[in-house]
Design a protein around this motif. Structure first.
Motif, short mmCIF file in Angstrom:
data_model
loop_
_atom_site.label_atom_id
_atom_site.label_comp_id
_atom_site.label_asym_id
_atom_site.label_seq_id
_atom_site.Cartn_x
_atom_site.Cartn_y
_atom_site.Cartn_z
N LYS A 196 53.28 44.04 34.29
CA LYS A 196 52.35 43.18 35.04
C LYS A 196 51.06 43.93 35.36
CE LYS A 196 51.89 40.28 39.09
NZ LYS A 196 52.50 39.78 40.31
N SER A 216 49.15 44.27 32.09
CA SER A 216 48.62 42.99 31.62
C SER A 216 47.41 42.55 32.44
CB SER A 216 49.71 41.92 31.67
OG SER A 216 50.71 42.20 30.73
N THR A 217 47.50 42.72 33.74
CA THR A 217 46.37 42.36 34.61
C THR A 217 45.14 43.17 34.22
OG1 THR A 217 47.84 41.76 36.43
CG2 THR A 217 45.56 42.34 37.00
#
Length: 178
Positions: A111, A114-115
């Protein structure tokens, strides 16, 4: 060669490696562990290559894109994101490979990564493509690729103070290492 394309290619590979972890049976700890080690090393080498080569050049050429008013904002955010990714990666090794806790830590690293990739693709890379000449992007790509090749087995992960990084990187000439 274009450094923005090399970075995008690395992002694709990072997504591919995370997806591969989804496909491996959780009881195959040897494969999961080996693949995770490869991915963790790749994430750090990629971040270090960006910090040594891409972001100093963005600070000199960028003018801001997406939600960031200028290249300083883009760079501060990117260095903070790299620290968040490093911290999340460090949490993974605290858990036995293949356990629920390990998968949760991998998900947190995914996460964070990906951010960061999404923001970088919308902001820093778009800004650099608009404002850096092709020859600059090529020359930077050569240095970026050489760094990644020379460090393919990894580099020491260490968080950086985003503001100190920007001060050092902004005061150095092309090709200098903050």
């Amino acid at each position: 060669m274009d450094v923005t394309q090399l970075i995008l290619d690395d992002h694709h590979e990072q997504r591919r490696l995370f997806a591969m972890l989804d496909e491996i049976d959780r009881s195959d700890q040897a494969t999961l562990g080996a693949l995770w080690d490869q991915l963790a090393d790749f994430l750090e080498v990629h971040a270090e290559a960006e910090e040594k080569h891409f972001y100093p050049s963005l600070l000199r050429r960028g003018q801001g894109a997406g939600s960031k008013a200028d290249a300083v904002g883009e760079t501060l955010d990117a260095i903070k994101d790299h620290n968040d990714i490093r911290d999340a990666v460090a949490q993974v090794v605290r858990h036995e490979v293949g356990t629920d806790a390990w998968y949760q830590a991998v998900a947190a690293a995914r996460k964070a990564n990906s951010t960061h990739m999404g923001e970088e693709e919308r902001e820093s890379l778009a800004d650099f493509r608009r404002h850096a000449p092709l020859q600059t992007r090529h020359d930077l790509a050569v240095r970026f690729a050489a760094f990644e090749a020379a460090h393919r087995t990894g580099v020491r992960a260490r968080d950086k103070d985003p503001e100190a990084y920007v001060r050092r990187a902004g005061s150095q000439g092309p090709g200098a290492t903050p």
